[in-house]
Write a protein that holds these residues in place. Structure first.
Motif, PDB file in Angstrom:
ATOM      1  N   GLY A  16      -2.050   5.184  -3.584  1.00 36.34           N
ATOM      2  CA  GLY A  16      -1.609   4.749  -2.269  1.00 36.34           C
ATOM      3  C   GLY A  16      -0.665   3.561  -2.316  1.00 36.34           C
ATOM      4  O   GLY A  16      -0.266   3.100  -3.396  1.00 36.34           O
ATOM      5  N   SER A  17      -0.307   3.090  -1.131  1.00 36.32           N
ATOM      6  CA  SER A  17       0.661   2.006  -0.992  1.00 36.32           C
ATOM      7  C   SER A  17       0.145   0.935  -0.033  1.00 36.32           C
ATOM      8  O   SER A  17      -0.634   1.224   0.876  1.00 36.32           O
ATOM      9  CB  SER A  17       1.986   2.535  -0.448  1.00 36.32           C
ATOM     10  OG  SER A  17       2.563   3.468  -1.322  1.00 36.32           O
ATOM     11  N   LEU A  18       0.607  -0.286  -0.266  1.00 40.69           N
ATOM     12  CA  LEU A  18       0.379  -1.407   0.641  1.00 40.69           C
ATOM     13  C   LEU A  18       1.609  -2.284   0.617  1.00 40.69           C
ATOM     14  O   LEU A  18       2.328  -2.333  -0.402  1.00 40.69           O
ATOM     15  CB  LEU A  18      -0.832  -2.242   0.202  1.00 40.69           C
ATOM     16  CG  LEU A  18      -2.240  -1.732   0.473  1.00 40.69           C
ATOM     17  CD1 LEU A  18      -3.257  -2.657  -0.180  1.00 40.69           C
ATOM     18  CD2 LEU A  18      -2.500  -1.603   1.963  1.00 40.69           C
ATOM     19  N   ARG A  19       1.837  -3.003   1.709  1.00 35.62           N
ATOM     20  CA  ARG A  19       2.879  -4.020   1.723  1.00 35.62           C
ATOM     21  C   ARG A  19       2.260  -5.354   2.090  1.00 35.62           C
ATOM     22  O   ARG A  19       1.679  -5.505   3.175  1.00 35.62           O
ATOM     23  CB  ARG A  19       3.998  -3.691   2.707  1.00 35.62           C
ATOM     24  CG  ARG A  19       5.176  -4.646   2.558  1.00 35.62           C
ATOM     25  CD  ARG A  19       6.354  -4.312   3.446  1.00 35.62           C
ATOM     26  NE  ARG A  19       6.199  -4.815   4.800  1.00 35.62           N
ATOM     27  CZ  ARG A  19       7.222  -5.122   5.591  1.00 35.62           C
ATOM     28  NH1 ARG A  19       8.455  -4.984   5.168  1.00 35.62           N
ATOM     29  NH2 ARG A  19       6.986  -5.545   6.821  1.00 35.62           N
ATOM     30  N   LEU A  20       2.389  -6.287   1.186  1.00 34.64           N
ATOM     31  CA  LEU A  20       1.913  -7.643   1.420  1.00 34.64           C
ATOM     32  C   LEU A  20       3.032  -8.491   2.011  1.00 34.64           C
ATOM     33  O   LEU A  20       4.207  -8.291   1.692  1.00 34.64           O
ATOM     34  CB  LEU A  20       1.424  -8.280   0.131  1.00 34.64           C
ATOM     35  CG  LEU A  20       0.377  -7.511  -0.671  1.00 34.64           C
ATOM     36  CD1 LEU A  20      -0.042  -8.332  -1.889  1.00 34.64           C
ATOM     37  CD2 LEU A  20      -0.801  -7.128   0.177  1.00 34.64           C
TER      38      LEU A  20
END
Length: 115
Positions: A16-20
């Motif tokens: 999956g992906s996340l943006r901090l």
């Protein structure tokens, strides 16, 4: 007073992906190299990525091709786009700036990669 506030962490499945995000205040943001670091349980804090005032980027080998660091100087905000996440990316992620020869850190945001 320098203040760094991270956000955007969470629980995500492998792949999956996340943006901090890191909102900075108290500095002329565009002047400074900004960095992301992370600390996994029982391990030392380690460098992840950095971006200079001229937008030159650098990454630790383990995240190259998966993570992208960027900045928006109009919003005084630093970003870390994380794709193809792996369980070994699980850590607390910290934003960093060195200001007047001193390191400043946010409180961190937890990223957990697990099925």
């Amino acid at each position: 007073q320098v203040q760094l506030v991270e956000s955007g962490g969470g629980l995500v499945q492998p792949g999956g992906s996340l943006r901090l995000s890191c909102a900075a205040s108290g500095i002329t943001f565009s002047f400074y190299t900004m960095g992301w670091y992370r600390q996994a349980p029982g391990k030392q804090r380690e460098y992840v990525a950095s971006i200079t005032s001229g937008d030159t980027t650098n990454y630790v080998d383990s995240v190259k091709g998966r993570f992208t660091i960027s900045r928006d100087n109009t919003k005084n905000t630093l970003y870390l786009q994380m794709n193809s996440l792996k369980p070994e990316d699980t850590a607390v992620y910290y934003c960093n700036v060195n200001w007047r020869a001193l390191p400043y850190w946010g409180r961190g945001t937890q990223v957990t990669v697990s099925s």
